[in-house]
Design a protein around this motif. Structure first.
Motif, PDB file in Angstrom:
ATOM      1  N   TYR A  20     -37.511  95.996   1.316  1.00 16.28           N
ATOM      2  CA  TYR A  20     -36.545  95.668   0.714  1.00 16.28           C
ATOM      3  C   TYR A  20     -34.965  95.837   1.326  1.00 16.28           C
ATOM      4  O   TYR A  20     -34.166  95.091   1.219  1.00 16.28           O
ATOM      5  N   ILE A  21     -35.150  97.135   1.851  1.00 19.99           N
ATOM      6  CA  ILE A  21     -33.881  97.587   2.608  1.00 19.99           C
ATOM      7  C   ILE A  21     -33.421  96.770   3.925  1.00 19.99           C
ATOM      8  O   ILE A  21     -32.436  96.400   4.051  1.00 19.99           O
ATOM      9  N   ILE A  22     -34.520  96.126   4.423  1.00 20.13           N
ATOM     10  CA  ILE A  22     -34.078  95.266   5.510  1.00 20.13           C
ATOM     11  C   ILE A  22     -33.428  93.962   5.145  1.00 20.13           C
ATOM     12  O   ILE A  22     -32.557  93.471   5.363  1.00 20.13           O
ATOM     13  N   ASP A  23     -33.987  93.356   3.953  1.00 26.43           N
ATOM     14  CA  ASP A  23     -33.658  92.201   3.428  1.00 26.43           C
ATOM     15  C   ASP A  23     -32.160  92.457   2.715  1.00 26.43           C
ATOM     16  O   ASP A  23     -31.256  91.269   2.666  1.00 26.43           O
ATOM     17  N   ALA A  24     -32.033  93.434   2.187  1.00 25.77           N
ATOM     18  CA  ALA A  24     -30.621  93.792   1.390  1.00 25.77           C
ATOM     19  C   ALA A  24     -29.608  94.083   2.237  1.00 25.77           C
ATOM     20  O   ALA A  24     -28.512  93.664   1.966  1.00 25.77           O
ATOM     21  N   PHE A  25     -29.952  94.711   3.447  1.00 31.39           N
ATOM     22  CA  PHE A  25     -28.696  95.049   4.334  1.00 31.39           C
ATOM     23  C   PHE A  25     -28.979  95.092   5.594  1.00 31.39           C
ATOM     24  O   PHE A  25     -29.081  95.993   6.409  1.00 31.39           O
ATOM     25  N   ARG A  26     -29.492  93.956   5.864  1.00 35.46           N
ATOM     26  CA  ARG A  26     -29.711  93.672   7.501  1.00 35.46           C
ATOM     27  C   ARG A  26     -28.746  94.007   8.475  1.00 35.46           C
ATOM     28  O   ARG A  26     -29.216  94.426   9.669  1.00 35.46           O
ATOM     29  N   ASP A  27     -27.460  93.905   7.968  1.00 32.33           N
ATOM     30  CA  ASP A  27     -26.431  94.252   8.861  1.00 32.33           C
ATOM     31  C   ASP A  27     -26.387  95.554   9.315  1.00 32.33           C
ATOM     32  O   ASP A  27     -25.604  96.026  10.341  1.00 32.33           O
ATOM     33  N   MET A  28     -27.008  96.419   8.575  1.00 37.37           N
ATOM     34  CA  MET A  28     -27.281  97.890   8.869  1.00 37.37           C
ATOM     35  C   MET A  28     -28.460  98.437   9.304  1.00 37.37           C
ATOM     36  O   MET A  28     -28.687  99.668   9.451  1.00 37.37           O
ATOM     37  N   SER A  29     -29.563  97.387   9.309  1.00 36.22           N
ATOM     38  CA  SER A  29     -30.851  97.861   9.725  1.00 36.22           C
ATOM     39  C   SER A  29     -31.426  98.761  10.856  1.00 36.22           C
ATOM     40  O   SER A  29     -32.173  99.672  10.680  1.00 36.22           O
ATOM     41  N   SER A  30     -30.423  98.753  11.925  1.00 38.83           N
ATOM     42  CA  SER A  30     -30.854  99.324  12.972  1.00 38.83           C
ATOM     43  C   SER A  30     -30.403 100.918  12.602  1.00 38.83           C
ATOM     44  O   SER A  30     -31.210 101.786  12.793  1.00 38.83           O
ATOM     45  N   GLU A  31     -29.288 101.285  12.252  1.00 37.41           N
ATOM     46  CA  GLU A  31     -28.987 102.582  11.793  1.00 37.41           C
ATOM     47  C   GLU A  31     -29.768 103.161  10.659  1.00 37.41           C
ATOM     48  O   GLU A  31     -29.999 104.225  10.760  1.00 37.41           O
ATOM     49  N   ILE A  32     -30.171 102.122   9.583  1.00 39.08           N
ATOM     50  CA  ILE A  32     -30.935 102.645   8.631  1.00 39.08           C
ATOM     51  C   ILE A  32     -32.060 103.448   8.838  1.00 39.08           C
ATOM     52  O   ILE A  32     -32.610 104.440   8.570  1.00 39.08           O
ATOM     53  N   PHE A  33     -32.831 102.784   9.863  1.00 38.10           N
ATOM     54  CA  PHE A  33     -34.119 103.163  10.351  1.00 38.10           C
ATOM     55  C   PHE A  33     -34.111 104.376  11.038  1.00 38.10           C
ATOM     56  O   PHE A  33     -35.064 105.037  11.224  1.00 38.10           O
ATOM     57  N   ILE A  34     -33.045 104.542  12.022  1.00 39.00           N
ATOM     58  CA  ILE A  34     -32.800 105.726  12.746  1.00 39.00           C
ATOM     59  C   ILE A  34     -32.602 106.834  11.796  1.00 39.00           C
ATOM     60  O   ILE A  34     -33.133 107.830  12.013  1.00 39.00           O
ATOM     61  N   SER A  35     -31.605 106.609  10.804  1.00 37.08           N
ATOM     62  CA  SER A  35     -31.458 107.675   9.896  1.00 37.08           C
ATOM     63  C   SER A  35     -32.625 108.140   9.120  1.00 37.08           C
ATOM     64  O   SER A  35     -32.873 109.418   8.949  1.00 37.08           O
ATOM     65  N   ASN A  36     -33.588 107.143   8.729  1.00 37.74           N
ATOM     66  CA  ASN A  36     -34.930 107.316   7.916  1.00 37.74           C
ATOM     67  C   ASN A  36     -35.656 108.300   8.761  1.00 37.74           C
ATOM     68  O   ASN A  36     -36.368 109.136   8.420  1.00 37.74           O
ATOM     69  N   MET A  37     -35.872 107.880  10.144  1.00 36.80           N
ATOM     70  CA  MET A  37     -36.644 108.454  10.860  1.00 36.80           C
ATOM     71  C   MET A  37     -36.257 109.951  11.312  1.00 36.80           C
ATOM     72  O   MET A  37     -36.775 111.040  11.265  1.00 36.80           O
ATOM     73  N   LEU A  38     -34.791 110.507  11.460  1.00 34.96           N
ATOM     74  CA  LEU A  38     -34.189 111.477  11.577  1.00 34.96           C
ATOM     75  C   LEU A  38     -34.412 112.410  10.466  1.00 34.96           C
ATOM     76  O   LEU A  38     -35.041 113.570  10.686  1.00 34.96           O
ATOM     77  N   LEU A  39     -34.351 112.012   9.308  1.00 38.49           N
ATOM     78  CA  LEU A  39     -34.567 112.772   8.097  1.00 38.49           C
ATOM     79  C   LEU A  39     -36.113 113.252   7.968  1.00 38.49           C
ATOM     80  O   LEU A  39     -36.402 114.309   7.765  1.00 38.49           O
ATOM     81  N   LYS A  40     -36.980 112.278   8.062  1.00 37.47           N
ATOM     82  CA  LYS A  40     -38.387 112.363   8.068  1.00 37.47           C
ATOM     83  C   LYS A  40     -38.883 113.673   9.012  1.00 37.47           C
ATOM     84  O   LYS A  40     -39.292 114.589   8.435  1.00 37.47           O
ATOM     85  N   ASN A  41     -38.264 113.530  10.227  1.00 36.46           N
ATOM     86  CA  ASN A  41     -38.611 114.550  11.198  1.00 36.46           C
ATOM     87  C   ASN A  41     -38.114 115.943  10.857  1.00 36.46           C
ATOM     88  O   ASN A  41     -38.656 116.773  11.311  1.00 36.46           O
TER      89      ASN A  41
END
Length: 558
Positions: free
Chosen positions: A469-490
């Motif tokens: 969903y997040i990839i399709d909804a906000f593709r223009d921010m996808s790179s940063e979104i998944f880095i942010s996601n990885m950072l919080l998880k770890n």
């Protein structure tokens, strides 16, 4: 109102990420007839994003080549994101006895590694945006190999800590960049299966490694975990160097039809039709109908890179932004409420599963279970099967589901359709409740493993649905979104390593996992407003984008 009750927006002529995806041949309109479509059973599917005519455009690579690349990257994710992080979990008690340290202090070693992973995430993002993914992946794999060599040679607590910290430098790239590479190589209607594969690796494959890890620890000793891993880590370095070219590609933005606020399909289609050459309709071996245009003549004339040229470590600069801007972008994207929701939900649900792995050896090595390291490892069969079933379920249903929804919605695709995949995630909270109750009351290990598998089934469904969903909804921010996601998880993994074992010992597994379950139910139910009001918020964000107002640029990897 859109199909299934998604609320319509009245402010924009075309809300970004809402796209025409499916159309019957007899209903093909002037606005879409000239666009590039799939072939065969996907002939009614418009390719999103539209590929250029450049033979070096990753979207135009042969499908077999794409599969080789994603397989090697997935193998790296297995090693560094699925195996390295939980590598010592079934052996915690054994290692604590050898070094004469409390179990909690051994758990914290992995916490230090995950802290390094979190801290290195923004740098992996910035460097990959600036200089491409290939050098970042190769350097990360070398860190993984070096840390594994140190771990295999150490004879002290400090040496083990050093090896794990260095290994931490390998994980962030294989947790985040691998996801963005799916979009580099595949179109929207193809991504579901690969997204499911990667999310399965990140969320569930670690359980299979735990089964093997426990047996190796019992039979050969825990150092052989590193000895054996050395072989696979060295193989990954070689495969990356030889068979994974740079996938970052700068494409004409007009072909990113899912990012535009003005529906220019008719104009784009007319250009494609007017300038199509005699090769219109020629089908490549990747199953894509190629259409050459005057706008893509220059790319089409570019020579195809040779195998040796694709081995280049450095492929130029892909962004003019300064590194500071690239470093802060993963934090800035969380100003978007939907992005923040995604980061929190997937991060929190994932950390509950990791917390279970932290507590497994502590719970099942003690009376009345008294399991060996191998026995604790075998308990991971339950969550492995649960995660595998979740991956198969999402892989088989998610892409067909969104195609069906698009056809019911007059061919128009809304990213919110992906959130229907969150429905099975209700099993996350259910499984956590059962796991805590059964461990507290000393149920059979088969029953606890089944409950463990149930909650991981739900977690896999949630992470796949939310990520898609997040990839399709906000593709223009996808790179940063998944880095942010990885950072919080770890960061959460690191923080939980400090208190989960002590909390479990003090309060018992029942209380611990009841609390986790209550939060998990809340995370699942929070999907409802984003499903119904998501399109309205996408419009609002486009009209009030704080990042654009502050001059912070983000990047689409999909």
């Amino acid at each position: 109102m859109v199909f299934l009750g998604i609320l319509e927006d009245k402010h924009l002529q075309h809300v970004p990420a809402t796209v025409v995806l499916a159309e019957e041949e007899r209903e093909r309109t002037e606005a879409t007839a000239g666009l590039k479509h799939g072939t065969g059973k996907n002939a009614d599917i418009i390719l999103i994003p539209q590929p250029s005519a450049d033979p070096n455009d990753p979207l135009n690579w042969p499908y077999a080549k794409k599969l080789v690349i994603i397989s090697i990257i997935a193998f790296g994710s297995v090693l560094y994101a699925a195996v390295v992080a939980p590598l010592l979990s079934p052996a915690l008690v054994v290692i604590s006895q050898e070094f004469e340290k409390p179990v909690g202090e051994i758990t914290v070693i992995s916490g230090y590694m995950l802290l390094v992973t979190a801290a290195s995430g923004p740098f992996a993002s910035a460097f990959s945006r600036k200089w491409g993914k290939r050098p970042v992946l190769i350097v990360s794999s070398i860190f993984g190999l070096l840390g594994t060599i140190i771990g295999s040679a150490t004879t002290s607590y400090e040496g083990l800590t050093a090896g794990r910290i260095i290994q931490g430098g390998s994980i962030s790239a294989f947790e985040s960049l691998v996801i963005s590479m799916i979009g580099d190589l595949f179109f929207v209607h193809e991504r579901g299966v690969f997204m499911t594969l990667i999310q399965f690796i990140l969320a569930a494959a670690s359980n299979f490694s735990a089964i093997i890890v426990g047996a190796i620890t019992t039979s050969l000793g825990w150092r052989y975990l590193f000895h054996i891993l050395n072989i696979f880590a060295a193989l990954e370095v070689i495969l990356l160097i030889l068979f994974v070219p740079e996938t970052t590609y700068i494409r004409d933005h007009r072909y990113d039809i899912d990012e535009l606020a003005e529906d220019n399909l008719k104009d784009l289609s007319s250009v494609e039709k007017r300038h199509a050459n005699t090769n219109v309709g020629a089908s490549g071996d990747d199953g894509v109908t190629k259409v050459e245009t005057t706008t893509s003549v220059a790319p089409a004339l570019r020579p195809k890179k040779t195998f040796v040229q694709e081995l280049a470590f450095y492929n130029g600069t892909f962004s003019d932004d300064n590194l500071f801007q690239l470093l802060i972008a993963p934090f800035a994207v969380c100003l978007n409420v939907t992005v923040l929701w995604f980061v929190i939900v997937t991060g929190v649900l994932s950390v509950f599963f990791v917390a279970q792995s932290y507590a497994m050896a502590q719970i099942f090595s003690a009376p009345p279970y008294l399991l060996t390291a191998a026995g604790v490892g075998y308990l991971s069969i339950g969550p492995f099967v649960g995660g595998l079933l979740g991956a198969f379920f999402m892989g088989a249903t998610l892409d067909p589901l969104i195609k069906w929804c698009a056809k019911k919605n007059n061919g128009v695709y809304e990213p919110e359709f992906r959130l229907l995949g969150m429905i099975p995630s209700i099993l996350t909270g259910t499984g956590l409740v059962l796991f805590g109750y059964m461990c507290q009351n000393h149920f059979s290990v088969y029953a606890t493993a089944t409950a463990h598998g149930m909650d991981l089934f739900g977690i896999v469904c949630a992470t796949v649905a939310c990520s898609a969903y997040i990839i399709d909804a906000f593709r223009d921010m996808s790179s940063e979104i998944f880095i942010s996601n990885m950072l919080l998880k770890n960061l959460l993994f690191y923080g939980f390593s400090y208190f989960v074992n002590d909390w479990t010992a003090k309060s018992g597994p029942g209380i611990v996992f009841y609390v986790f379950a209550a939060i998990a139910f809340g995370m699942t139910l929070s999907t409802i407003p984003f499903f119904f009001w998501g399109k309205k918020y996408r419009s609002y964000w486009h009209r009030h984008n704080l990042l654009e107002k502050w001059g912070i640029r983000t990047h689409a990897e999909f």
